[in-house]
Scaffold this motif. Sequence first.
Motif, PDB file in Angstrom:
ATOM      1  N   VAL A 151      10.701   4.043  -8.551  1.00 19.05           N
ATOM      2  CA  VAL A 151      10.852   3.215  -7.355  1.00 19.05           C
ATOM      3  C   VAL A 151       9.603   3.278  -6.485  1.00 19.05           C
ATOM      4  CG1 VAL A 151      12.200   2.863  -5.247  1.00 19.05           C
ATOM      5  CG2 VAL A 151      13.347   3.629  -7.331  1.00 19.05           C
ATOM      6  N   ALA A 152       9.098   2.123  -6.069  1.00 19.99           N
ATOM      7  CA  ALA A 152       8.057   2.046  -5.043  1.00 19.99           C
ATOM      8  C   ALA A 152       8.666   1.326  -3.846  1.00 19.99           C
ATOM      9  CB  ALA A 152       6.839   1.290  -5.558  1.00 19.99           C
ATOM     10  N   VAL A 153       8.529   1.910  -2.672  1.00 20.86           N
ATOM     11  CA  VAL A 153       9.168   1.352  -1.482  1.00 20.86           C
ATOM     12  C   VAL A 153       8.143   0.608  -0.625  1.00 20.86           C
ATOM     13  CG1 VAL A 153      10.356   1.930   0.678  1.00 20.86           C
ATOM     14  CG2 VAL A 153      10.977   3.110  -1.442  1.00 20.86           C
ATOM     15  N   THR A 154       8.502  -0.594  -0.213  1.00 19.32           N
ATOM     16  CA  THR A 154       7.636  -1.378   0.675  1.00 19.32           C
ATOM     17  C   THR A 154       8.416  -1.814   1.906  1.00 19.32           C
ATOM     18  OG1 THR A 154       8.224  -3.429  -0.474  1.00 19.32           O
ATOM     19  CG2 THR A 154       6.239  -2.281  -1.232  1.00 19.32           C
ATOM     20  N   GLY A 165      -1.261  -7.173  -6.311  1.00 21.22           N
ATOM     21  CA  GLY A 165      -1.682  -5.804  -6.050  1.00 21.22           C
ATOM     22  C   GLY A 165      -0.893  -4.770  -6.816  1.00 21.22           C
ATOM     23  N   PHE A 166       0.235  -5.152  -7.395  1.00 26.15           N
ATOM     24  CA  PHE A 166       1.048  -4.171  -8.107  1.00 26.15           C
ATOM     25  C   PHE A 166       0.804  -4.200  -9.617  1.00 26.15           C
ATOM     26  CE2 PHE A 166       3.645  -5.113  -4.271  1.00 26.15           C
ATOM     27  CZ  PHE A 166       3.386  -3.903  -3.637  1.00 26.15           C
TER      28      PHE A 166
ATOM     29  N   VAL B  64       0.677   1.926 -11.727  1.00 25.08           N
ATOM     30  CA  VAL B  64       0.321   0.828 -10.831  1.00 25.08           C
ATOM     31  C   VAL B  64      -1.163   0.971 -10.478  1.00 25.08           C
ATOM     32  CG1 VAL B  64       2.645   0.536  -9.902  1.00 25.08           C
ATOM     33  CG2 VAL B  64       1.090   2.185  -8.833  1.00 25.08           C
ATOM     34  N   PRO B  65      -1.757  -0.069  -9.911  1.00 26.81           N
ATOM     35  CA  PRO B  65      -3.164   0.045  -9.529  1.00 26.81           C
ATOM     36  C   PRO B  65      -3.394   1.145  -8.492  1.00 26.81           C
ATOM     37  CG  PRO B  65      -2.460  -2.256  -9.567  1.00 26.81           C
ATOM     38  CD  PRO B  65      -1.222  -1.425  -9.713  1.00 26.81           C
ATOM     39  N   LEU B  68      -2.693   1.817  -3.684  1.00 27.55           N
ATOM     40  CA  LEU B  68      -1.624   1.011  -3.076  1.00 27.55           C
ATOM     41  C   LEU B  68      -1.278   1.526  -1.679  1.00 27.55           C
ATOM     42  CD1 LEU B  68       1.126   0.302  -5.758  1.00 27.55           C
ATOM     43  CD2 LEU B  68      -0.651  -1.239  -4.902  1.00 27.55           C
ATOM     44  N   VAL B  70       1.718   1.468   0.077  1.00 24.10           N
ATOM     45  CA  VAL B  70       3.166   1.283   0.118  1.00 24.10           C
ATOM     46  C   VAL B  70       3.793   2.482   0.811  1.00 24.10           C
ATOM     47  CG1 VAL B  70       3.325  -0.227  -1.904  1.00 24.10           C
ATOM     48  CG2 VAL B  70       3.375   2.245  -2.224  1.00 24.10           C
ATOM     49  N   LEU B  73       5.884   5.974  -3.486  1.00 22.48           N
ATOM     50  CA  LEU B  73       5.656   5.656  -4.895  1.00 22.48           C
ATOM     51  C   LEU B  73       6.256   6.812  -5.696  1.00 22.48           C
ATOM     52  CD1 LEU B  73       4.349   3.895  -7.097  1.00 22.48           C
ATOM     53  CD2 LEU B  73       2.202   5.122  -6.699  1.00 22.48           C
TER      54      LEU B  73
END
Lengths: 302, 185
Positions: A151-154, A165-166, B64-65, B68, B70, B73
């Motif tokens: 999971v990546a949270v934004t 960008g992902f 992922v790049p 980031l 965010v 992660l």
Amino acid sequence: MDALERYEPIVDDYAAFREACERPLPSVVRANGIKADPDRAAAALEDEGVTVTRRAWNPSILEVDTDKPGNTWPYFHGWIHGQEEVSAIPARVLDPEPGDAVWDACAAPGSKTTQLADLLDDAGLLMANDDNLGRLSALRSNAERLGATCVAVTNEDARRFTADGFGIDAFDAVLADVPCTCEGTIRKNADALDTVGREASLNIAALQTDILRRAIRLTREGGTVVYSTCTFAPEENEGVIDRVLDDEPVALVDFDVDLAHSPGLTAWNGETYDGSLTRAKRFYPHQNDTGGFFCAKLEVGA
Amino acid sequence: MENTSHRFERLPASADERDVEGRATREAVLSYWTDRFGVPRDVLAPYTFWEKGAGKIWIAASDVPDGLEVESLGMTFLRTRQEHWKPTTNAAQRFGRHATRNVIDLSPADARAFVAGEDREVEWDGDWGYLIAAHEIADGAADEAREDADRAGAESSARREPLGVGLYLHGELRSMIPKGRRREL
């Protein structure tokens, strides 16, 4: 007129519906396969004197005879998560494959996000977004307790979210479990109906439509979008989908959920909706002793 | 270059590739879990590792790049940039089943005290420092974790389950369970 009265023409056994809305919800948890299989979670709860009843439609859903499942060893270990039964429907309908790129557009506090991570076998990229910074801390702590690493949270406005960008071109699957008037949560939130009504539903439907459009545009051709709400209001459910069917490359598809339900509506309040909306499903509180829910599955590029 | 706290920056594979001073390397992270806890390298090899916040290492299933911006992660995994590295509670719970050394098995009473955040005098004749604390609960621990233990000739149990991280010093196990994760069970 109270807020639910306008649904009398569309709900089978309206009296049972009203009666169910008065009752408190059963206590239900979802077993988290990332950390333990449902059998082990159920056994550990039973060892603590908690009676567990499994749900046939989804073996990860456990009804428990305690109001405080959070005060058990399985909770501490991240084996279980308090999640209302109908809230476990949309992730199962989206049914992502391990390795998929998935977007959860309105993710906090993370019950459905962590369920998606489980269905992904915690492999892939699950972008969990929410525009409410305050609710993101709950999303993050739930994801960590349940051991999710995919999971990546934004923290973005879902209407303007971009996958740039992902390192992916488009998502394989998107869950648009949009903000709604939450009428279906009346069994756990006594004030859930205080501010609802046709006007409130029409107001929020604009936001819901924009989020659904964004979800469709970020999904690859052949990918899947699941749209869901916890409200009965057709303006926020069939009405929203009917609008995007007109001008987005998307079609409703059939899906199976082994719970009693009613088909989506094709007419409401003098308006008619696309005939394919019968492929959506409405879950009423009296049908399965749950909260209320709406779920639709869409295929992009169809 | 300096560590920038608002972006997820990939750990360099090894010291040769390091361009941010003091940053842990992927090699060092994998070696730490193997050397300290006996976690086989292949358990962690599929993951990517990132630093965001000084010394805070994150583990992610996704590649992922770099860089980031965010909110998170994967999950927080390990505290570095200090003399003794410290795994997070959630990392110990998620990956501690594969540990074959420096795991301290707690009695039911000690386990309850540990998750309530209490420090306890506990018998332990192994290394001092950060340990993975475990207890016994309903059986069904994943076969793969038990195979790791068998391979290492370590004690294994289908009922053993990691609770989190404790700091063992002078005959006392200090609970490192963060406040928000503590429970009175």
